[in-house]
Design an enzyme around this catalytic site. Sequence first.
Site, mmCIF file in Angstrom:
data_model
loop_
_atom_site.group_PDB
_atom_site.id
_atom_site.type_symbol
_atom_site.label_atom_id
_atom_site.label_comp_id
_atom_site.label_asym_id
_atom_site.label_seq_id
_atom_site.Cartn_x
_atom_site.Cartn_y
_atom_site.Cartn_z
ATOM 1 N N CYS A 107 -0.796 -4.014 6.552
ATOM 2 C CA CYS A 107 -2.169 -4.408 5.858
ATOM 3 C C CYS A 107 -2.824 -4.950 6.963
ATOM 4 O O CYS A 107 -2.689 -5.044 8.086
ATOM 5 C CB CYS A 107 -2.069 -5.030 4.558
ATOM 6 S SG CYS A 107 -1.423 -6.577 4.506
ATOM 7 N N MET A 108 -3.952 -5.633 6.568
ATOM 8 C CA MET A 108 -5.028 -6.361 7.575
ATOM 9 C C MET A 108 -4.129 -7.535 8.368
ATOM 10 O O MET A 108 -4.591 -7.818 9.705
ATOM 11 C CB MET A 108 -6.243 -6.887 6.837
ATOM 12 C CG MET A 108 -7.164 -5.711 6.560
ATOM 13 S SD MET A 108 -8.634 -6.389 5.541
ATOM 14 C CE MET A 108 -9.393 -6.993 7.140
#
Length: 450
Positions: free
Chosen positions: A27-28
Amino acid sequence: MKREQQMAVEILERLGGKENITRIAHCMTRVRVSLSDHQKADIAGLKNIEGVMGVIEDETLQIVVGPGVVNKVAAALCELTGLQLGEVIEDTAAQKKAEIQQRNQTPFKRLLRKIGSIFIPLIPGLVASGIINGIANFAKNAGVDPTETWLQLLLLIGGGIFASLGVLVGYNTAKEFGGTPVLGAIAGILVFNPALADIKLFGEALTPGRGGLFAVMLAAWLMAVMEKRVRKFVPNAIDIIVTPLLTVLMVCLFTLIAVQPLAGWLSLGITSGIKAVLDIGGAVAGAILAGTFLPLVMVGLHHGLTPIHMEFINKIGSTPILPILAMAGAGQVGAAIAIFVKTKNKRLRNIIKGALPVGFLGIGEPLLYGVTLPLGRPFLTACLGAAVGGAFQAVVKTAALGIGVSGLSLIPLIADNKYILYFLGLVISYTFGFLFTYFFGFKEEMAENI
C-alpha cells in the site's frame, strides 16, 4: 547494491527465504507479504533492518518502510522471488491460516475492511485531484478571473474523479464481493445519472445521486449477490447473455424502488447525526474524535470512514470531520519530536528522522508503527495532543473540500479560506503532543523496545 535492494535481500532472508512467500503486495507505506509458515519469520530481525520502521502481524505480514521506498522494496522482492506483484501461489497452510483468521474476525471488522479495500485503490487519484482542486479554488479565492483558461483546465482535471466516483466505487465494490466489476460500475452510473430527474416513479420524480455512495455500494453489492444466484440456474451456453441481463434489470429496478430511498435515509441520518454531534458537542466532540482516531488507524479500520467523508462532500460541499481527524497525525509528530529531543538511542533517532518529513505531510503510519506504538506510553500522549487540536478544529469549524491527504498537505483543501485556522490547529497538536510526551510520555529505558 541500492539501499532498497539491500533491504529486500535482508527482508527475504528474515522471512524464511523465497519458498516461504506466497504473495507480495503493498500500500502507501507497507510491504504486505503472505507466508506459507509464519513460524519461519524472524519478526525481531525484521524490525532491526535499517529502514524498516515497524512490523504488523495481521492477515498478511506488513512491513512498514515508508512512502516511495515501499514501491522499490516490493519491486525488488518480486525480482528476488520471481513473483508478480499481487500474484498468489497456491499454499494449503497459508490458506488454512487465512481461513482461521477470517473466522476470528467480527462481521463489523470484516465490513470495514471491505470498505477499505473498495476505497484504498482510489486514494492516489483522490489525492492528486483534491490537491489540484484545492490549488484552483485557492486561486479563485485570491481573485483570479474564473474564465482564465489555465484555471478552467485545473478545475476540469481536478474534478474528473469526483464526477465519476460513483462508477469507480461501484466497480470496486462488485469486484471486492466477487461479482463482475462492470456490473458494479453500471450501478454507479444509474445512481448518479442526471436523466433520473426526467423520470417519474409512483408519481414522484426520481432524484439523481440520492443515497450517494452508500446507494452505489449497496447496489453494486446486490449486483454481485444476484449475479451469483442467477448463474446457478442459467445454462453455460447462454450464461454470458442471460446472467448479466437479468442481474442488471432486476438490481437496477430494485435500486430505484428501494435501495436509493433506503440509502438516502441512511446518508441523511449519518451526516446529520455527525453534524449535530459537532454542533452540540463542540470542543468535547472534536477532542473525542481526534483523540480516538489513532487506534482506528492502528487496526486499519479508518478507511471505513471514507464514504462518510464523500457523502458530506456530496451533500454540503465539504467534510467537517477530516480536519479534526487529521489532528491525530499531528499529535504523533509532536510526540516524535519530543522523543527525538530526549533520547540518545541512535536507532530510534534514525527512525524518527526518516519518518518525520512524511509525518508532517500527513502520512503517519511510519511514526505510528515505528515509534509511538512500540514505545507504548507515547502513543497515548500523542492521542492526548491530537485531542487538544481536534477540540480547536471543532470550535473554529474548519472543513475540507476533498479527502486523501492530511497534515500540511490538507491546507490547500480547507474550505472557506480557513487555511490559517487549520494550520494553527496543527501547531496546537504538535505543541501538546510534544509537551505531553516530553513531560509524561517517554523515558530513556523505553527505547530498548525498539
